[in-house]
Design an enzyme around this catalytic site. Structure first.
Site, short mmCIF file in Angstrom:
data_model
loop_
_atom_site.label_atom_id
_atom_site.label_comp_id
_atom_site.label_asym_id
_atom_site.label_seq_id
_atom_site.Cartn_x
_atom_site.Cartn_y
_atom_site.Cartn_z
N ARG A 171 -39.29 -43.23 -40.93
CA ARG A 171 -40.68 -43.14 -40.45
C ARG A 171 -40.85 -41.81 -39.70
O ARG A 171 -40.35 -41.66 -38.58
CB ARG A 171 -41.03 -44.31 -39.54
N ASP A 455 -41.79 -50.18 -27.83
CA ASP A 455 -41.89 -48.78 -28.25
C ASP A 455 -43.23 -48.23 -27.81
O ASP A 455 -43.93 -48.85 -27.01
CB ASP A 455 -41.65 -48.64 -29.75
#
Length: 542
Positions: A171, A455
């Site tokens: 990602r 996150d």
């Protein structure tokens, strides 16, 4: 023989003593030339699309609504499917997520999950060390020259046999973030092109030789036009590096409310390279707050933990995603199980495991082909849920979910929620926001907070809810209205509690005051900051 021409890409702001070990293995002349070619060809279009985001946001501010696009009705009505799935991505029943540090690289590949989302985005603070080190760790893993010894415990880590390792899906950063340490023609290169370009250049052929390929998760996508840009990047990269067209496969995170109205169009634009769509949670809620922040009480969200995937508007989103993916032959991947098991509290574990199991059971029953976990101990839990539905099949794309009918209004029916904001929810948003930002400023993107792996999306929804509650004049369950003064008081109390908890020395060694100040800045400013990570990046030290 003349010397080779210097690369048009310049490394800036990195002193010789700050250079990560083995940096030159990543930033070869040929790799820099490739990233420069990507930048010159695609950054102008990236800039145009970021401007279109602002135009779309202004339109939402005027109308307080969204709808499926009339101009792409033919795409939604058309008879088309994405490219056939490569063997390495056929079975995705459990995917583990995490940053690309050396220990995580080994643990994720060894976890027993089918896929590892190797994250340069929300689970990674983009220090230069993390950007370069992550690329080295991935290349080292593919070459089986990676190991790790924990200095504190003395424990050593090494890779299992190749056939037992997870398939890597990288990602890169979202389109909005630049990489401040790489410039081309005096302009910063988008972080997305840096992460993608370096990984693709060094590993595409290597992965093909291993029977896999360069696979990606695309974050923060807001429209099919942005997906089209990625498709053009993939086509150019494959031709530049002599890789067969269609080798790349991309899974798009549907984590913005605008993208939820363009799922079919996103798959269509990427159909030569599409692998699937993913249903997120925190970034999706963050996007709703961001886009409908002017719309008053109708779009006020309650405490973040009170908005589950079973809420009507969230269920409409996930069921539409499954139907869309399977109609077009793509994988539908479910959301995150962020719980971190504790070896000290079996009772807490049991309660959490039951919640994870119920969540994964629901996703498997609804037709998802796989789902995310944040910790290796959760891999067997999620696998059991999907095994019960899939059996020996790699996926359930034959379940077309033609029973699902989602109207445009269903996706934004936030006012159908019964839960309301609470004082404890405000405190939790402040607690988590400060603790996460402090770790991020020290270079950590995946952070354990209150038994959950958090996150950047966590901090985004936390600060966005504080901002929303203040600007909407929300009254909490205590009868007190949320104001800037109340937010400051809660933040001051939390900072004092952290100081008392960890002691003066550790408090002084950390970046707690800066984190406190940054949270309040983005939560209290009249002008809403599109991404918390933008001002945070300016404060990030290499």
């Amino acid at each position: 023989m003349s010397a080779p021409a210097p690369s048009p890409l310049e490394i800036v702001g990195v002193e010789p003593g700050q250079r990560p070990e083995r940096q030159d293995e990543v930033l070869t002349g040929a790799a820099l030339d490739f990233v420069a070619a990507l930048h010159r060809r695609f950054t102008p279009r990236r800039d145009e699309l970021l401007a279109r985001r602002a135009e779309k946001r202004a339109e939402i501010a005027r109308t307080s609504t969204l709808d499926f696009l009339p101009e792409t009705a033919e795409v939604r009505a058309g008879d088309w499917r994405v490219a056939d799935c490569p063997p390495a991505l056929l079975d995705r029943r459990v995917e583990i997520t995490g940053p690309t540090d050396r220990k995580m690289t080994i643990n994720a590949l060894n976890s027993g999950a089918k896929v590892w989302l190797a994250d340069f985005e929300d689970a990674s603070a983009p220090t230069w060390e993390n950007v370069i080190g992550g690329q080295l760790n991935l290349s080292d893993a593919f070459e089986r020259r990676i190991d790790f010894t924990d200095e504190r415990s003395g424990k050593s880590y090494a890779l299992r046999p190749a056939e037992e390792l997870a398939t890597v899906v990288v990602r890169p950063r979202g389109w909005h973030m630049d990489e401040r340490h790489l410039e081309c023609d005096g302009q910063p290169v988008p972080g997305a092109l840096v992460d993608f370009g370096l990984y693709f250049f060094h590993n595409a052929q290597r992965l093909l030789d291993l029977g896999k390929g360069p696979y990606f998760y695309l974050p923060k996508t807001e429209s099919h036009r942005e997906a089209r840009l990625w498709n053009e990047v993939f086509g150019f990269a494959q031709e530049y590096c002599g890789i067969p067209h269609g080798t790349v496969r991309a899974t798009v995170l549907i984590e913005t409310i605008t993208a939820a109205y363009e799922m079919e169009e996103i798959l269509y634009e990427l159909r030569e390279h599409a692998a699937g769509l993913n249903a997120g949670r925190w970034d999706y809620l963050f996007s709703i707050v961001k886009n409908f922040r002017d719309a008053g009480s109708r779009f006020v969200l309650p405490d973040r933990n009170a908005v589950t995937m079973t809420a009507p508007f969230m269920r409409a989103y996930t069921e539409l995603l499954v139907r869309t993916c399977h109609k077009r032959g793509a994988h539908a991947i479910g959301g995150m199980a962020a719980f971190i098991p504790s070896r000290k509290d079996a009772e807490v574990n049991e309660v959490a495991f039951e919640k994870v199991r119920a969540d994964k059971d629901r996703e498997a029953r609804d037709g998802f082909d796989g789902s995310w976990v944040a910790h290796p101990d959760l891999v067997p839990v999620a696998k059991e849920s999907f095994d019960a539905v899939l059996g020996d099949r790699p996926h359930q794309k034959d379940r077309l979910r033609e029973d699902v009918e989602v109207k445009a209004a269903d996706l934004i029916a936030v006012d159908s929620l019964e839960a309301r904001p609470t004082a404890e929810g405000l405190r939790n948003a402040v607690q988590v926001g400060i603790r996460y930002i402090e770790a991020w400023l020290r270079g950590l993107g995946a952070v354990a907070i209150f038994n959950l792996m958090e996150d950047a999306a966590t901090a985004e929804i936390s600060r966005s809810q504080i901002w929303q509650w203040i600007n909407a004049g929300v009254v909490l369950d205590t009868g007190r209205q949320v104001t800037a003064e109340l937010a400051r008081q809660v933040a001051a109390d939390e900072l004092a509690a952290i100081r008392a908890e960890i002691g003066e020395d550790d408090f002084a060694a950390g970046r707690w005051q800066e984190a406190h100040d940054l949270l309040l800045r983005v939560a209290l400013d009249e002008q809403y900051e599109d991404f918390l990570t933008t001002p945070a990046y300016a404060a990030l030290r290499d």
